[in-house]
Each structure stands twice: as C-alpha cells, then as structure tokens.
Motif scaffolding. Structure first.
Motif, short mmCIF file in Angstrom:
data_model
loop_
_atom_site.label_atom_id
_atom_site.label_comp_id
_atom_site.label_asym_id
_atom_site.label_seq_id
_atom_site.Cartn_x
_atom_site.Cartn_y
_atom_site.Cartn_z
N MET A 75 0.96 -1.18 0.10
CA MET A 75 -0.08 -0.02 0.15
C MET A 75 0.78 1.45 0.06
SD MET A 75 -3.26 0.76 2.58
CE MET A 75 -2.56 -0.17 3.64
N ARG A 76 0.45 2.32 -0.70
CA ARG A 76 1.22 3.62 -0.63
C ARG A 76 1.61 3.87 0.83
NH1 ARG A 76 1.31 7.63 -4.45
NH2 ARG A 76 1.70 9.56 -3.47
N ASN A 77 2.59 4.59 0.89
CA ASN A 77 3.13 4.92 2.24
C ASN A 77 2.30 6.04 2.76
OD1 ASN A 77 5.12 3.45 3.08
ND2 ASN A 77 6.51 4.30 1.99
N PHE A 78 2.25 6.25 4.07
CA PHE A 78 1.45 7.19 4.84
C PHE A 78 2.20 7.12 6.33
CE2 PHE A 78 -1.80 3.99 4.53
CZ PHE A 78 -1.85 3.48 5.87
N ASP A 79 2.15 8.35 6.99
CA ASP A 79 2.46 8.26 8.51
C ASP A 79 1.05 8.04 9.28
OD1 ASP A 79 4.96 8.38 7.98
OD2 ASP A 79 4.93 10.76 8.23
N LEU A 80 1.29 7.18 10.43
CA LEU A 80 0.15 7.09 11.26
C LEU A 80 0.04 7.49 12.62
CD1 LEU A 80 -2.44 5.16 11.14
CD2 LEU A 80 -1.41 3.49 12.15
N LEU A 81 -0.51 8.60 13.02
CA LEU A 81 -0.24 9.31 14.17
C LEU A 81 -1.26 8.62 15.41
CD1 LEU A 81 -0.08 13.03 13.14
CD2 LEU A 81 1.56 11.16 13.51
N GLU A 82 -0.84 8.36 16.46
CA GLU A 82 -1.60 7.51 17.22
C GLU A 82 -2.00 8.34 18.75
OE1 GLU A 82 0.33 3.66 17.16
OE2 GLU A 82 -1.47 3.25 15.68
N GLY B 36 -10.80 1.23 9.14
CA GLY B 36 -9.94 1.18 7.91
C GLY B 36 -10.50 0.40 6.62
N LEU C 108 -9.01 2.41 3.74
CA LEU C 108 -7.62 1.67 3.07
C LEU C 108 -7.87 1.13 1.78
CD1 LEU C 108 -6.30 -0.37 6.25
CD2 LEU C 108 -5.85 2.07 5.35
N ASN D 17 -4.96 7.73 13.78
CA ASN D 17 -5.67 6.37 14.02
C ASN D 17 -6.46 6.42 15.17
OD1 ASN D 17 -6.13 3.58 14.48
ND2 ASN D 17 -3.95 2.89 15.11
#
Ligand SMILES: Cc1cc2nc3c(=O)[nH]c(=O)nc-3n(C[C@H](O)[C@H](O)[C@H](O)COP(=O)(O)OP(=O)(O)OC[C@H]3O[C@@H](n4cnc5c(N)ncnc54)[C@H](O)[C@@H]3O)c2cc1C
Ligand code: FES
Ligand code: FES
Lengths: 280, 155
Positions: free
Chosen positions: A1-8, A31, A35, A50
């Motif tokens: 899957m294409r990259n992204f940053d996940l903030l939690e 998701g 997604l 997230n």
C-alpha cells in the motif's frame, strides 16, 4: 500500500489537534473503507490519525431517560450484539447484522460508517428513522446535529476540517416501537444494499400513533416519511409516496425505475410486517 | 514512520517494528514469513486472508498492523500441534472440502471463529457466518459437510 504516516492519539483532544493540520490528514477508524481507497490510489493521504487507540471510545450505554449512546469507535459487530441495542433498538441490531460479512463487521466502526457518507450503507437509513443525532468534536469544541442534516450526499457530510464523529445517540422512544428492516441486494447476500428499508410503528398503549418509512441506499441521502395516527389502509399509499419522492441513483445494482419499483414493493412489505406485529 | 508493537502471534509474544502503512497481512506474510494466510482480493470481499484476532475473524488485508498491538493473533499455522491436525483441518481433509486450496486457510480460520462463538450452529447460522468466504473452486457443499461432521460430534 502507498506510504503514509500514522499518528496515534490517546485522547479526542489530541486527535482533533492532529486532524486540524491541513488537507491531506484524515482520521482512520476500522480502515475498511479508507484503506481500500488508498490501495486503489483514489486517496493519497500524507498522514492518517488512528482513532482505534482512543481510550473508552467504543462503549454503548443507555441513560435513565432512555437515550442510547453509541461511541463512534464501537464496531458494527459490537452494535449488532450489544444487549442494549438488541433490547431497545432491535431494528438497528438487525440492520447491522446485515452489513458486509463477519470479518468486516469486526473491524468497521459505526463512526466510520456514518462519516464515510457512502449512500449504499445499511446503518444510516435506520438511524435516520430513529431520529439519531451525531456528536462531532473538533478543536473548537463539541456540537450535535441530526444525522439527517449531517448526511449531505454521497461521500459528503457536514464534518468540518479537524472534526471527528465521537458518538451517535438515539433519543428516548415514547411508547413502544415495532420495527422491520428489509435489505435488498442484487449480488451476493453480503453485498452492499441496493435498497435498505426501515418501517417503524410507534404505539402508545395499544394505539398506533405514528408510522415511519425510511429508505436508505437508494438515493444520495436517506428519505424519511412520517404519518401520524396511521391506519392500515394508509400504509400502501406511504410506500407509493416514497417511490414517487425518492430520487434514485442508477448504477450496477439497478436503474432508477427498478429502484423506484423496489421502494414501492419493499416499503409496502416492511410496513405491513411492522403493522402486523404492532396490531395483531 | 515505524511503530514498535507487542503482539502474540500463534501463541508466541513478539516485538514487531511495523510500518504505518503495513496491514496485518503484510506483516504476517512478508515479515514473519507466515505464508499460509493468502491475499485474494485485498479489499475485504473474499475471505482468503481471514485470521483470528482475540478469537474473532477479521480480514487481515484491511487491518492496520499497528492495531495488532496487545492482541492475540492466530493464523492457520497455529492449528496443527506436534504433527496432529486440528479437528477442523481433519474434517476438511475427511470431506475433501477444497480443490486448489487457495481459500482454505481463510475458510478454516472462519470456521474456527464460528465455533468459538457458537459451538452448535445450525445450518442457517453456518451459511450466514461463512457467506463472506468465497471459494472459486465451489467446494461449498463439502465445507458444509465438514462443519456438519464437527457439530454433530458430541463435544
Ligand atoms: C467487503 C465490504 C462489504 C461491505 N458491505 C457493506 C454493507 O453491506 N452495508 C454497509 O452499510 N456497509 C458495507 N460496507 C462498508 C462498511 O460498512 C464501511 O467500510 C465501514 O463501516 C466504515 O467504517 P470504518 O471504521 O472501517 O471507516 P474507515 O475506513 O476507517 O473510514 C471511513 C471514512 O470515514 C472517515 N472517518 C472514520 N472514522 C471517523 C470518525 N470517527 N470521525 C470522522 N471521520 C471518520 C475516514 O477518514 C474515511 O474517510 C462494506 C465494506 C466492505 C469492505
Ligand atoms: S484478501 Fe482480504 S478479504 Fe480478500
Ligand atoms: S478450494 Fe480453490 S478457491 Fe476454494
């Protein structure tokens, strides 16, 4: 899957602050819708926030007055199996049971379902029939609005940038509700609905005081018709009116004409089923 | 961005460093080399990627790996013990409930999920629960027979 940053984030306040940071930041809950869009290249978010790890964000409760509150992160499966929902809003449990398949219901959330704004969904129509409200939280505070006003059209909601859905609430029911949900699919049984019809009859004592018919998944927004002091003879006319007033979106699941026909037939059936149970 | 998570995978506690955009399926197959979980559709429809998370079936192709933090993940590789097949695997074998076998790990994990939740499902419940697990070889009749064997046995 294409990259992204996940903030939690751990709290709603923290989440809203993270969301309030420009165009390509989005929340992700289950998701199951988002997604897919990322995998298909339809969305290219830089950052996802997230919401799954927010504390206590999936409770389902009923207050003393009888209002039911479902926190946004409750999964569709939790809604479907919640003793509170089963006892007090069985029509919502029935509709949620018919969403997708068991694997998706364990991931997908009610908040994500409503925020996604896909008209081909089961829960929105039922919740509109029940007069549900959504609670929205953002950096500028919290507001509530009728779900019917929140859903603006296909993939369009009243969410402002930096805002998230934190709960959906159903107000107390006066008297007793008898209800029926009919889902019609043109593909396999767990497909998205071609039409989702909710019929409600509200009784005070033994007297039917209101009938409602909500049509979901057919048009860009759910359609709701209400009739006070209904009689059995007036019900087919209600279904007729729904099929005249609805503005169906023609697609692979059927033409506008076909969907109008469905609304008439299923509307009549759902209302008849609810009536039969309400006034045996 | 990477996330350090702890999860139990097939009974073993693991510290995993996962990428933000990795799904649980990516981590199982690419990092842990657990190739029994298959990727069919990648969009939640087919069920070949079904694994159990805290005993419940999910589509691992749509679950962010980071959300496996603190959870108990079971894949098809967890079932056979010391050379003995799990009863569900044995029933599938007895009934020849597969042809090419692509859907089978997902199908078996879904059956495990079903029997965890409901040890004595009736036929309608089985059909409802498994309706989202697709078999392109059309082995549904044999799958139903295998489940009937399992639920008919006194437990
Ligand atoms: C195979 C399959 C079959 C399906 N069949 C059906 C069906 O029969 N009936 C039906 O009704 N639905 C069906 N769906 C859709 C499913 O119900 C939705 O994908 C799901 O409910 C979305 O919830 P989520 O938590 O996964 O949302 P996500 O994918 O996490 O998010 C969806 C969208 O909402 C936003 N968002 C998420 N949470 C919030 C929040 N709390 N506040 C604000 N914005 C938020 C995201 O940014 C994104 O834009 C199906 C989906 C799949 C994959
Ligand atoms: S690969 Fe996940 S459901 Fe098909
Ligand atoms: S056995 Fe071939 S897909 Fe099911």
């Amino acid at each position: 899957m294409r990259n992204f940053d996940l903030l939690e984030p751990k709290t709603v306040t923290e989440a809203c602050r993270m969301l309030d940071d420009g165009e390509d930041v989005r929340p992700v809950s289950g998701g199951t819708a988002l997604l897919i869009l990322v995998k298909q290249g339809l969305l290219r978010p830089r950052t996802l926030v997230n919401l799954k790890k927010l504390e206590g964000a999936n409770a389902i409760t009923r207050d003393e007055a009888g209002a039911v509150r479902i926190e946004a992160m409750a999964t569709i499966h939790q809604v479907e199996t919640s003793p509170v929902v089963r006892e007090h809003l069985p029509v919502l449990a029935a509709a949620c049971h018919q969403v997708a398949n068991i694997r998706i219901r364990h991931l997908a959330t009610i908040g994500g379902n409503l925020a996604h704004g896909d008209h081909q969904s089961d829960p929105p129509g039922v919740l509109v029939a029940l007069d549900a409200e959504v609670e929205l939280s953002g950096t500028r505070g919290t507001r509530a609005m009728k779900l019917a006003d929140f859903l603006l059209g296909t993939y369009e909601t009243a969410l402002e940038p930096g805002e998230m859905v934190t709960a959906v609430t159903v107000p107390p029911v006066r008297g007793r509700l008898v209800s029926d949900y009919l889902k019609f699919t043109t593909g396999s049984s767990e497909e998205r609905p071609c039409a989702g019809i909710t019929a409600l009859v509200r009784l005070e004592g033994d007297r039917p005081v209101e009938a409602r018919l909500a049509v979901g998944a057919v048009a860009a927004r759910p359609l709701l018709l209400c009739e006070t002091d209904p009689t059995e003879g007036a019900l087919p006319r209600m279904a007729e009116r729904a099929s005249e007033e609805i503005d169906p979106i023609p697609d692979l699941r059927g033409s506008a004409e076909y969907k109008r026909h469905l609304v008439r037939v299923l509307g009549r059936r759902a209302l008849a089923a609810a009536w039969k149970e309400a006034c045996p | 961005m990477r996330h350090l998570i702890t999860a139990t995978v097939n009974g073993r506690e693991r510290e995993l460093s996962v990428k933000s955009s990795q799904t649980l399926l990516d981590v199982l197959r690419d990092d842990l080399r657990l190739k029994g979980t298959h990727e069919g559709c990648s969009v939640g429809v087919c069920g070949s990627c079904t694994v159990l998370v805290d005993g419940k079936p999910v589509s691992s192709c749509l679950m962010l790996a980071s959300n496996a933090e603190g959870r108990d993940v079971l894949t098809i590789e967890s079932l056979a013990r010391d050379g003995n097949l799990d009863p569900v695997q044995q029933a599938f074998l007895d009934r020849q409930a597969f042809q090419c076998g692509f859907c089978t790990p997902g199908m078996i994990m879904a059956v495990k999920g079903l029997l965890n939740e409901n040890p004595k499902p009736d036929e309608a419940e089985v059909r409802d629960y498994l309706s989202g697990n697709i078999c392109r070889c059309g082995t549904y009749v044999e799958v139903m027979a295998a489940i009937e064997d399992l639920t008919a046995k006194p437990q």
